[in-house]
Design a protein around this motif. Structure first.
Motif, mmCIF file in Angstrom:
data_model
loop_
_atom_site.group_PDB
_atom_site.id
_atom_site.type_symbol
_atom_site.label_atom_id
_atom_site.label_comp_id
_atom_site.label_asym_id
_atom_site.label_seq_id
_atom_site.Cartn_x
_atom_site.Cartn_y
_atom_site.Cartn_z
ATOM 1 N N VAL A 212 0.981 -1.043 -0.065
ATOM 2 C CA VAL A 212 0.095 0.092 0.178
ATOM 3 C C VAL A 212 0.923 1.326 -0.104
ATOM 4 O O VAL A 212 1.905 1.496 0.972
ATOM 5 C CB VAL A 212 -1.010 -0.056 1.308
ATOM 6 N N ILE A 213 0.779 2.204 -1.025
ATOM 7 C CA ILE A 213 1.376 3.408 -1.089
ATOM 8 C C ILE A 213 0.576 4.460 -0.937
ATOM 9 O O ILE A 213 -0.539 4.427 -1.249
ATOM 10 C CB ILE A 213 2.016 3.607 -2.422
ATOM 11 N N SER A 214 0.946 5.414 0.154
ATOM 12 C CA SER A 214 0.013 6.374 0.637
ATOM 13 C C SER A 214 0.729 7.633 1.187
ATOM 14 O O SER A 214 2.117 7.580 1.223
ATOM 15 C CB SER A 214 -0.993 5.589 1.914
ATOM 16 N N GLU A 215 0.113 8.565 1.264
ATOM 17 C CA GLU A 215 0.719 10.020 1.763
ATOM 18 C C GLU A 215 0.018 10.236 3.220
ATOM 19 O O GLU A 215 -1.325 10.125 3.392
ATOM 20 C CB GLU A 215 0.611 10.943 0.927
ATOM 21 N N ASP A 216 0.981 10.876 4.001
ATOM 22 C CA ASP A 216 0.290 11.159 5.590
ATOM 23 C C ASP A 216 1.374 12.146 5.875
ATOM 24 O O ASP A 216 2.138 12.710 5.338
ATOM 25 C CB ASP A 216 0.289 10.015 6.549
ATOM 26 N N LYS A 217 1.178 12.662 7.143
ATOM 27 C CA LYS A 217 1.737 13.566 8.114
ATOM 28 C C LYS A 217 2.608 12.777 9.071
ATOM 29 O O LYS A 217 2.040 12.081 9.795
ATOM 30 C CB LYS A 217 1.151 14.735 8.636
ATOM 31 N N PHE A 218 3.801 13.180 9.088
ATOM 32 C CA PHE A 218 4.733 12.583 10.073
ATOM 33 C C PHE A 218 4.875 13.620 11.424
ATOM 34 O O PHE A 218 4.923 14.787 10.936
ATOM 35 C CB PHE A 218 6.092 12.160 9.580
ATOM 36 N N ILE A 219 4.945 13.234 12.587
ATOM 37 C CA ILE A 219 4.995 14.099 13.550
ATOM 38 C C ILE A 219 6.346 13.670 14.285
ATOM 39 O O ILE A 219 6.338 12.685 14.867
ATOM 40 C CB ILE A 219 3.697 13.688 14.768
ATOM 41 N N ASP A 220 7.369 14.698 14.327
ATOM 42 C CA ASP A 220 8.539 14.510 14.867
ATOM 43 C C ASP A 220 8.699 14.635 16.379
ATOM 44 O O ASP A 220 7.317 15.016 17.225
ATOM 45 C CB ASP A 220 9.884 15.307 14.298
ATOM 46 N N ARG A 221 9.494 14.752 17.212
ATOM 47 C CA ARG A 221 9.803 14.780 18.508
ATOM 48 C C ARG A 221 9.266 16.125 19.112
ATOM 49 O O ARG A 221 8.722 16.508 20.204
ATOM 50 C CB ARG A 221 11.012 14.533 19.002
ATOM 51 N N ASN A 222 9.558 17.350 18.205
ATOM 52 C CA ASN A 222 8.988 18.655 18.434
ATOM 53 C C ASN A 222 7.635 18.884 17.970
ATOM 54 O O ASN A 222 7.333 20.049 18.159
ATOM 55 C CB ASN A 222 9.964 19.614 17.831
ATOM 56 N N GLN A 223 7.078 17.881 17.620
ATOM 57 C CA GLN A 223 5.536 17.963 17.275
ATOM 58 C C GLN A 223 5.425 18.725 15.895
ATOM 59 O O GLN A 223 4.471 19.352 15.415
ATOM 60 C CB GLN A 223 4.738 18.532 18.485
ATOM 61 N N LYS A 224 6.478 18.989 15.030
ATOM 62 C CA LYS A 224 6.357 19.411 13.898
ATOM 63 C C LYS A 224 6.013 18.520 12.883
ATOM 64 O O LYS A 224 6.248 17.060 12.830
ATOM 65 C CB LYS A 224 7.764 20.121 13.392
ATOM 66 N N LYS A 225 5.067 18.742 12.088
ATOM 67 C CA LYS A 225 4.387 17.879 10.919
ATOM 68 C C LYS A 225 4.981 18.144 9.628
ATOM 69 O O LYS A 225 5.158 19.456 9.112
ATOM 70 C CB LYS A 225 2.790 17.918 10.951
ATOM 71 N N PHE A 226 5.244 17.251 8.867
ATOM 72 C CA PHE A 226 5.664 17.473 7.578
ATOM 73 C C PHE A 226 5.080 16.147 6.762
ATOM 74 O O PHE A 226 5.015 15.085 7.320
ATOM 75 C CB PHE A 226 7.144 17.561 7.374
ATOM 76 N N PRO A 227 4.798 16.488 5.539
ATOM 77 C CA PRO A 227 4.455 15.128 4.586
ATOM 78 C C PRO A 227 5.358 14.265 4.389
ATOM 79 O O PRO A 227 6.638 14.480 3.952
ATOM 80 C CB PRO A 227 3.954 16.132 3.207
ATOM 81 N N VAL A 228 4.813 13.008 4.313
ATOM 82 C CA VAL A 228 5.567 11.942 3.868
ATOM 83 C C VAL A 228 4.896 10.895 3.090
ATOM 84 O O VAL A 228 3.782 11.172 2.805
ATOM 85 C CB VAL A 228 6.181 11.054 5.146
ATOM 86 N N ARG A 229 5.692 10.053 2.299
ATOM 87 C CA ARG A 229 5.037 9.042 1.435
ATOM 88 C C ARG A 229 5.381 7.733 2.002
ATOM 89 O O ARG A 229 6.615 7.553 2.217
ATOM 90 C CB ARG A 229 5.695 9.118 0.059
ATOM 91 N N LEU A 230 4.478 6.684 2.456
ATOM 92 C CA LEU A 230 4.471 5.555 2.820
ATOM 93 C C LEU A 230 4.520 4.478 1.816
ATOM 94 O O LEU A 230 3.505 4.539 1.123
ATOM 95 C CB LEU A 230 3.837 5.546 3.981
ATOM 96 N N ARG A 231 5.520 3.441 2.138
ATOM 97 C CA ARG A 231 5.062 2.398 1.523
ATOM 98 C C ARG A 231 5.138 1.026 2.643
ATOM 99 O O ARG A 231 6.209 0.856 3.363
ATOM 100 C CB ARG A 231 6.330 1.807 0.402
ATOM 101 N N SER A 232 4.039 0.461 2.611
ATOM 102 C CA SER A 232 3.540 -0.599 3.613
ATOM 103 C C SER A 232 3.115 -2.108 2.874
ATOM 104 O O SER A 232 2.572 -2.097 2.082
ATOM 105 C CB SER A 232 2.525 0.147 4.544
ATOM 106 N N SER A 233 3.816 -2.852 3.775
ATOM 107 C CA SER A 233 3.452 -4.218 3.340
ATOM 108 C C SER A 233 3.353 -5.179 4.186
ATOM 109 O O SER A 233 4.238 -4.970 5.396
ATOM 110 C CB SER A 233 4.410 -4.726 2.186
#
Length: 659
Positions: A212-233
């Motif tokens: 499954v290829i998807s896009e979402d927001k990643f939340i780092d330690r400082n609660q900063k959100k940035f766009p990511v692309r995920l490849r899950s299997s």
């Protein structure tokens, strides 16, 4: 290139087309990379089998796909054959590494690509083979090569169980998230992604049974959100679905590039619109403002009608300012740039706006900034809009920071501002501590008349940043905006430096000049001709008019033969039919090398307007113009001082003053 006809309804592609079609249609994996390993081409079959996205693979090194020891053997054999003059291909059974870090065997034919007598690239054509030793080799390599690749991959690679608890994460995960490996391995995936992320991924995997290829927001330690692309299997154990393997790639730069491309398309549409309306509006406004000036001159300043006409003229001035905003966007419009030190100019421009707003400014501008070629009027307007925008973001008042620095973009450096070309720049940033801009609005802030602020009574709202974008782009610069709600907004502009000197043109004071001279005006707008005639007669000139270039030349010829030659000609640069101002001036100079010409246009940034001396003109009149601007221009022309003479005199005076 068109194809060659073979027969009825059949076309043979031309050679260039064939060269493109064959690799794309081939079932084999075809790829090329330079001698440093950077991949330059992969065909469709290759991308599909290896599993990387098309915008990823061209940023990769061949060492990410072919194990280093096998790659070394291929290169050594190829270079040896080249050194001995054989220039032959080499055939090897090697293993490729796909996106899921699985090894698969291929039979690879490798050849050198020679340019200018030297090896420049390597071409590999690989055919997937059915090797019974695949599982054995995969197992042996996993502990060595694959382990090294996983730990040092650019992506964050993690494994989570059914409940979302992370059981494995690679070293990149530390840099990616800001957490330590120990912290990550005790974390639930829900702490790194928005709520219900794991449930959604699990559902899609169960429904599709594939990656499954998807896009979402990643939340780092400082609660900063940035766009990511995920490849899950799914990961299997004993033929059962067990854990979820996810490869996480930061796509912030890609998203910013997408926003920039969309912005560019919108801007191109705006340039077409602006170019279509500016010409007509300026001609109409020239007639309106000219008639207002003429009417006021025949009235006592104390009369109510005079006051009402003054208000009308002020309104026309506001319309002219708006038109000039659109002129900034119009296609073909170019800034009138001069070389100068941008630092002091930025401080001066910001300080000129501060009395109008409820904010203070801290400057961090060093003395040794590189010189920049910039249009003073346009950059001052851009700075004004940025300061006003910061003020609106802090309705209760506050403080902004304005910083400037020299930066160099080199081949190995990725710029903070997207897609910058290599070179030297001066970067200027405006940082406020206002309400910030939401992520949804961030991609729209350069749209005309867009505003997230509630300002029902504010005229022209939302046009400011559109103007800033247009100005910076036409200076071959770059602009980027970063914002966080509740924290503030930072606008960063980068202007390329220049090493050339540009003359400093003087601006002459406005004055009314009355003398009995003859003026020939060429313009195809009846309204402009009528109001120009009245203004010139009010100033004491005799006038004659023409609606096209051919007629203007004939009128000038007849005047030369009479005792009443023309002292000045005013030529509209663009007419609907026949010769325009530039062509007419060229012909008049053949008849009379002493002809004094003024070029007139709605477009102040036309080459004939910005570099008028090059085309034989001695002055410019930008529409719409007032009777005062017309008088000032004619006075300048009548005294016979061309710009070149003026600059020489000024340089001589400065030299005498300096001893």
């Amino acid at each position: 290139m068109a194809g060659h006809k073979k027969g009825q309804g059949e076309t043979i592609p031309a050679n260039e087309d064939i060269c493109r079609i064959i690799p794309g249609a081939a079932k084999e994996i075809i790829l090329t990379f330079d001698m440093g390993g950077r991949i330059s081409y992969v065909n469709e079959s290759g991308m599909e089998r290896i599993g990387y996205f098309d915008d990823e693979i061209l940023t990769m090194n061949i060492g990410d796909i072919i194990p280093p020891d096998q790659l070394k053997t291929i290169k050594e054999e190829l270079l040896y054959s080249h050194a001995t003059g054989e220039e032959k291909s080499v055939l090897h059974e090697v293993e490729f590494i796909d996106r899921n870090l699985r090894l698969f065997p291929v039979e690879a034919s490798a050849s050198l690509i020679i340019r200018n007598g030297r090896p420049s690239d390597i071409l590999i054509i690989a055919r997937i083979t059915d090797d019974n030793r695949k599982n054995e080799k995969h197992s042996a390599g996993k502990e060595g090569i694959c382990s090294h690749i996983v730990e040092n991959a650019e992506e964050m690679i993690l494994i989570a169980d059914e409940t979302g608890n992370i059981t494995y994460v690679n070293k990149t995960g530390e840099q990616f998230s800001g957490y330590s490996l120990e912290e990550l391995r005790g974390t639930n995936i829900s702490d790194l992604f928005p709520p219900r992320h794991i449930e959604r991924i699990r559902k899609e995997l169960l429904e599709n049974g594939k990656t499954v290829i998807s896009e979402d927001k990643f939340i780092d330690r400082n609660q900063k959100k940035f766009p990511v692309r995920l490849r899950s299997s799914w990961m299997m154990r004993d033929d059962k679905l067990w854990d979820i393997l996810t490869v996480v790639r930061d796509i912030s730069r890609q998203k910013r590039r997408e926003r920039e491309r969309l912005r560019k398309r919108k801007f191109e549409s705006l340039t077409m619109l602006a170019g279509g309306i500016v010409d007509d509006l300026n001609n109409f406004l020239t007639g309106i403002m000219g008639n207002i000036d003429l009417a006021r001159m025949n009235l006592n300043p104390d009369e109510k009608t005079h006051t009402m006409l003054s208000y009308a003229k002020e309104g026309c001035g506001n319309i002219r300012t708006l038109i000039r905003h659109f002129l900034t966007f119009s296609k073909g419009s170019t800034p009138v740039r001069e070389i100068g030190l941008i630092g002091p100019f930025v401080m001066e421009s910001v300080n000129s706006v501060l009395p109008e707003v409820n904010i203070r400014c801290d400057f961090f501008i060093p003395d040794k900034l590189w010189s920049v070629a910039f249009d003073k009027k346009q950059i001052k307007l851009a700075i004004r809009h940025l300061v006003l925008n910061a003020n609106e973001a802090m309705p209760s008042g506050g403080q902004i920071q304005v910083k400037a620095e020299n930066i160099s973009i080199t081949p190995g450096r990725k710029s903070d501002v997207l897609s910058m070309k290599e070179g030297n720049y001066v970067r200027i940033s405006f940082q406020d501590r206002g309400i910030g801009i939401s992520e949804n609005d961030l991609g729209k802030i350069f749209d005309p008349y867009f505003s997230s602020k509630k300002m029902k009574s504010r005229r022209g709202r939302g046009l400011g940043l559109t103007t800033v974008y247009a100005i910076i782009k036409k200076h071959h610069g770059y602009i980027d905006v970063a914002s966080k709600q509740g924290v503030g907004t930072s606008v960063c502009i980068c202007l390329p430096i220049s090493g050339k000197d540009i003359p400093d043109f003087s601006i002459f004071e406005e004055s009314f000049f009355h003398r009995k001279d003859r003026i020939l005006i060429m313009d195809d707008e009846e309204l402009v001709i009528d109001v120009a005639d009245q203004m010139l007669r009010q100033l004491g000139y005799d006038t004659e008019f023409s609606k096209n270039g051919e007629e203007a030349i004939e009128i000038y010829k007849k005047a030369m033969k009479s005792d009443q030659p023309f002292d000045v000609v005013i030529l509209e640069l663009h007419v609907k039919s026949g010769m325009g101002g530039r062509e007419v001036m060229k012909e008049l100079l053949k008849l009379d090398i002493h002809v004094k010409g003024i070029v007139s246009s709605d477009y102040s940034n036309d080459p004939e307007m910005t570099d008028f001396e090059k085309y034989g003109f001695e002055g410019v009149l930008e529409k719409p113009y007032t009777i005062g601007e017309l008088s000032k221009t004619l006075e300048y022309i009548m005294v016979g001082k061309t710009v070149e003479i003026y600059l020489k005199d000024r340089k001589k005076e400065e030299s005498e003053e300096n001893g």
